[in-house]
Scaffold this active site. Structure first.
Site, PDB file in Angstrom:
ATOM      1  N   GLY A  37       8.753  -2.965  -1.312  1.00 15.44           N
ATOM      2  CA  GLY A  37       7.682  -2.017  -1.655  1.00 15.44           C
ATOM      3  C   GLY A  37       6.498  -2.081  -0.712  1.00 15.44           C
ATOM      4  N   GLY A  38       6.434  -3.145   0.104  1.00 15.83           N
ATOM      5  CA  GLY A  38       5.419  -3.190   1.161  1.00 15.83           C
ATOM      6  C   GLY A  38       4.018  -3.556   0.697  1.00 15.83           C
ATOM      7  N   HIS A 438     -21.905  23.829 -12.766  1.00 14.92           N
ATOM      8  CA  HIS A 438     -23.244  23.288 -12.989  1.00 14.92           C
ATOM      9  C   HIS A 438     -23.307  22.711 -14.386  1.00 14.92           C
ATOM     10  CE1 HIS A 438     -27.540  22.779 -12.670  1.00 14.92           C
ATOM     11  NE2 HIS A 438     -27.660  23.341 -13.868  1.00 14.92           N
TER      12      HIS A 438
HETATM   13  C1  LIG Z   1      -6.302  -5.206   0.634  1.00 15.58           C
HETATM   14  C2  LIG Z   1      -5.821  -3.845   1.061  1.00 15.58           C
HETATM   15  C3  LIG Z   1      -6.206  -2.739   0.340  1.00 15.58           C
HETATM   16  C4  LIG Z   1      -5.772  -1.481   0.718  1.00 15.58           C
HETATM   17  N1  LIG Z   1      -6.197  -0.404  -0.008  1.00 15.58           N
HETATM   18  C5  LIG Z   1      -5.799   0.829   0.368  1.00 15.58           C
HETATM   19  C6  LIG Z   1      -6.212   1.969  -0.380  1.00 15.58           C
HETATM   20  O1  LIG Z   1      -6.930   1.864  -1.381  1.00 15.58           O
HETATM   21  N2  LIG Z   1      -5.788   3.187   0.031  1.00 15.58           N
HETATM   22  C7  LIG Z   1      -4.996   3.345   1.142  1.00 15.58           C
HETATM   23  O2  LIG Z   1      -4.657   4.476   1.492  1.00 15.58           O
HETATM   24  N3  LIG Z   1      -4.589   2.282   1.864  1.00 15.58           N
HETATM   25  C8  LIG Z   1      -4.964   1.033   1.501  1.00 15.58           C
HETATM   26  N4  LIG Z   1      -4.537  -0.044   2.223  1.00 15.58           N
HETATM   27  C9  LIG Z   1      -3.678   0.185   3.413  1.00 15.58           C
HETATM   28  C10 LIG Z   1      -2.228   0.442   2.991  1.00 15.58           C
HETATM   29  O3  LIG Z   1      -1.803  -0.613   2.161  1.00 15.58           O
HETATM   30  C11 LIG Z   1      -1.350   0.533   4.236  1.00 15.58           C
HETATM   31  O4  LIG Z   1      -1.875   1.509   5.099  1.00 15.58           O
HETATM   32  C12 LIG Z   1       0.084   0.915   3.897  1.00 15.58           C
HETATM   33  O5  LIG Z   1       0.621   0.075   2.908  1.00 15.58           O
HETATM   34  C13 LIG Z   1       0.964   0.863   5.158  1.00 15.58           C
HETATM   35  O6  LIG Z   1       2.298   1.150   4.831  1.00 15.58           O
HETATM   36  P1  LIG Z   1       3.465   0.848   5.861  1.00 15.58           P
HETATM   37  O7  LIG Z   1       4.695   1.430   5.227  1.00 15.58           O
HETATM   38  O8  LIG Z   1       3.093   1.267   7.214  1.00 15.58           O
HETATM   39  O9  LIG Z   1       3.591  -0.743   5.918  1.00 15.58           O
HETATM   40  P2  LIG Z   1       3.924  -1.812   4.749  1.00 15.58           P
HETATM   41  O10 LIG Z   1       3.724  -1.245   3.399  1.00 15.58           O
HETATM   42  O11 LIG Z   1       3.181  -3.031   5.126  1.00 15.58           O
HETATM   43  O12 LIG Z   1       5.478  -2.058   4.913  1.00 15.58           O
HETATM   44  C14 LIG Z   1       6.020  -2.802   5.951  1.00 15.58           C
HETATM   45  C15 LIG Z   1       7.197  -3.613   5.444  1.00 15.58           C
HETATM   46  O13 LIG Z   1       7.932  -4.088   6.577  1.00 15.58           O
HETATM   47  C16 LIG Z   1       8.380  -5.397   6.304  1.00 15.58           C
HETATM   48  N5  LIG Z   1       8.612  -6.085   7.595  1.00 15.58           N
HETATM   49  C17 LIG Z   1       7.715  -6.313   8.566  1.00 15.58           C
HETATM   50  N6  LIG Z   1       8.284  -6.958   9.598  1.00 15.58           N
HETATM   51  C18 LIG Z   1       9.578  -7.141   9.248  1.00 15.58           C
HETATM   52  C19 LIG Z   1      10.682  -7.740   9.891  1.00 15.58           C
HETATM   53  N7  LIG Z   1      10.597  -8.292  11.098  1.00 15.58           N
HETATM   54  N8  LIG Z   1      11.864  -7.754   9.247  1.00 15.58           N
HETATM   55  C20 LIG Z   1      11.992  -7.216   8.008  1.00 15.58           C
HETATM   56  N9  LIG Z   1      10.979  -6.626   7.361  1.00 15.58           N
HETATM   57  C21 LIG Z   1       9.792  -6.576   7.972  1.00 15.58           C
HETATM   58  C22 LIG Z   1       7.244  -6.012   5.509  1.00 15.58           C
HETATM   59  O14 LIG Z   1       7.699  -7.095   4.745  1.00 15.58           O
HETATM   60  C23 LIG Z   1       6.786  -4.836   4.654  1.00 15.58           C
HETATM   61  O15 LIG Z   1       7.420  -4.829   3.384  1.00 15.58           O
HETATM   62  C24 LIG Z   1      -4.920  -1.327   1.846  1.00 15.58           C
HETATM   63  C25 LIG Z   1      -4.490  -2.450   2.564  1.00 15.58           C
HETATM   64  C26 LIG Z   1      -4.942  -3.704   2.180  1.00 15.58           C
HETATM   65  C27 LIG Z   1      -4.473  -4.895   2.963  1.00 15.58           C
END
Ligand SMILES: Cc1cc2nc3c(=O)[nH]c(=O)nc-3n(C[C@H](O)[C@H](O)[C@H](O)COP(=O)(O)OP(=O)(O)OC[C@H]3O[C@@H](n4cnc5c(N)ncnc54)[C@H](O)[C@@H]3O)c2cc1C
Length: 464
Positions: A37-38, A438
């Site tokens: 779920g990331g 309003h």
């Molecule tokens: C504290 C915090 C609060 C946040 N609040 C907000 C908010 O309120 N609103 C908002 O829009 N954004 C928010 N964000 C940002 C948001 O969480 C990210 O922009 C978003 O989750 C990015 O999604 P992604 O799919 O790019 O990466 P991710 O969701 O990080 O997914 C990447 C996945 O890849 C996997 N992975 C990485 N490398 C490898 C590898 N070598 N092999 C196998 N798996 C791997 C990881 O385990 C992870 O599960 C917040 C971030 C943080 C840290």
């Protein structure tokens, strides 16, 4: 070696691509080292907002005296608040896992993977090769090279979620959005918080007057030191110590707290994946380089979300995932459009905005600026909201909205109508066409647009 039509690396916004590829009947490899779920679900948006909601209620109660209400908080059940935060995460995880278990034509590799050659990865002891590859591997906390920090049991936005006892005091290194949100949460729970921020502003990507308003508000509830760089950290039997150095004077001070929270930005996971082995280029900070079609330097490999370092928000990663998939399989490629990306910082006060700051806009446009305070509109006055305001940045020649920024209650909701107008290419007259209820806070938006002035004239007048 196992061969797949599609490899999706990352189960955050990568889940959107997985869903599309799977429904279209492709043979898919789904790679994630966990947690499933990331970031957003497990350690980002969701848990932080589950915690900030009760923190907001605490501060509202503490400030109720402004309205003539004499209220007192008798106790805060920190354990219960932390447990409530985990509940929706556990439910979503169970739901996702059940979906994956029943899927055919899909192999889920729940392990860390890395590229070993062109289009080929090694994961969980297998070599897998993909025709089309989507790198959605996200980012992790950036830990700066501060002397002694590696010997301290510091917290990050990830490990903070595991604590069950509230630390009596926390020193936060960093002053970006994670620091702004968690300082609010920890202080509301009753912890003594100290923020050490390098440079003059908290949340420095924002309008300077928004940063100042945030700093003034937080300073009433905690200690905030800007222009202070953490240069050394130590763990002692009576707590943790951070040595901060003043950016201008070089003077050093010692800050003591029960725990340290490191909130100094994010670092791409592209290095762990060894993307260079498949010919995918990264920039000098280690983020994957992409063009506006979300294509990497290698044909048939796309990258999106935090791993690219562009607008690191969940709503952006989700939109990019949809676009990358369409570009990979559709007949017409589309560029990703970033001119109306909204953002929010769920601190107290809340901050939200869209588009350019005034300093960015003035580089390519002649601009008009308009500001209005919450207290200028009836609802804001009813709320006794004294510090919040909105700032509009308008193109002087076309009246297009270039940027709009708000600090104050419900900022993240208020900004949406501006986002919608900007997204469809409308200008400020499009926005003003609709009647605004309003007395509702949305009048703040119209009020800022009604106060436009030419900043170049103001400067000229000052110069005279
Ligand atoms: C504290 C915090 C609060 C946040 N609040 C907000 C908010 O309120 N609103 C908002 O829009 N954004 C928010 N964000 C940002 C948001 O969480 C990210 O922009 C978003 O989750 C990015 O999604 P992604 O799919 O790019 O990466 P991710 O969701 O990080 O997914 C990447 C996945 O890849 C996997 N992975 C990485 N490398 C490898 C590898 N070598 N092999 C196998 N798996 C791997 C990881 O385990 C992870 O599960 C917040 C971030 C943080 C840290």
């Amino acid at each position: 070696m196992k061969k797949y039509d599609v490899i999706v690396i990352g189960s955050g916004s990568g889940g959107i691509i997985l869903d599309q590829a799977y429904r279209a009947g492709f043979k898919v490899a789904y790679v994630d080292r966990g947690p499933l779920g990331g970031t957003c679900l497990n350690v980002g948006c969701i848990p932080s907002k589950m915690l900030i909601y009760p923190a907001d209620r605490v501060v509202e109660i503490q400030e109720a005296h402004k309205l003539g209400i004499n209220a007192e908080i008798k106790a805060i059940d920190f354990k219960a608040i932390m447990a409530r935060m985990r509940q929706p995460i556990d439910e979503s995880l169970a739901h996702m896992r059940a979906g994956l278990q029943h899927a055919q034509n899909l192999d889920f590799y729940e392990a860390e993977g890395q590229f070993i050659s062109n289009y080929t990865m090694e994961v969980a002891g297998e070599e897998i090769r993909g025709e089309k590859i989507f790198i959605v591997a996200g980012a992790r906390p950036y830990i700066p090279p501060i002397k002694g920090l590696d010997k301290v049991n510091y917290l990050t936005n990830e490990t903070l979620l595991e604590i069950t006892e509230l630390p009596k005091s926390v020193i936060i290194i960093g002053g970006g959005y994670i620091a702004a949100e968690y300082s609010h949460f920890l202080a509301a729970m009753g912890s003594k918080v100290t923020i050490l921020q390098q440079g003059p502003h908290l949340v420095p990507q924002n309008e300077p007057e928004i940063s100042t308003t945030l700093q003034n508000a937080l300073s009433k509830r905690m200690r905030v030191f800007t222009n202070t760089t953490a240069i050394e950290a130590k763990q002692t039997t009576s707590g943790d110590i951070v040595i901060g150095e003043h950016d201008e004077s070089g003077e050093q001070s010692e800050f003591k707290g029960e725990r340290i929270l490191v909130a100094t930005g994010r670092q791409s996971n592209a290095d762990v994946l060894n993307v260079k082995k498949t010919g995918v280029k990264t920039d000098e900070r280690g983020f994957i380089e992409i063009n506006d079609y979300l294509e990497t330097s290698k044909k048939n490999i796309w990258a999106l979300g935090d791993v690219t370092g562009r607008y690191m928000f969940k709503h952006v990663a989700n939109r990019e995932a949809q676009l990358a998939w369409n570009n990979a399989v559709g007949e017409h490629k589309q560029k990703m459009e970033y001119h109306a990306v909204p953002y929010a910082v769920f601190s107290y006060p809340q901050i939200a905005g869209v588009g350019l700051t005034a300093a960015e806009a003035v580089k390519d446009h002649e601009i008009l600026l308009g500001t209005a305070k919450y207290s200028d509109v009836a609802k804001g006055e009813a709320m006794v909201e004294e510090d919040g305001f909105a700032k509009a940045i308008i193109d002087k020649n076309t009246y297009k909205i270039l940027g709009f920024h708000i600090i104050g209650p419900y900022a993240a909701m208020l900004i949406q109508e501006v986002v919608d107008i900007m997204a469809i290419g409308g200008n400020m007259w499009t926005l003003a066409q609709g009647m605004h209820i309003h007395p509702a806070l949305t009048e703040l938006i119209v009020s800022a647009l009604g106060n436009l002035y030419d900043p170049s004239h103001v400067h000229q007048n000052h110069a005279q």
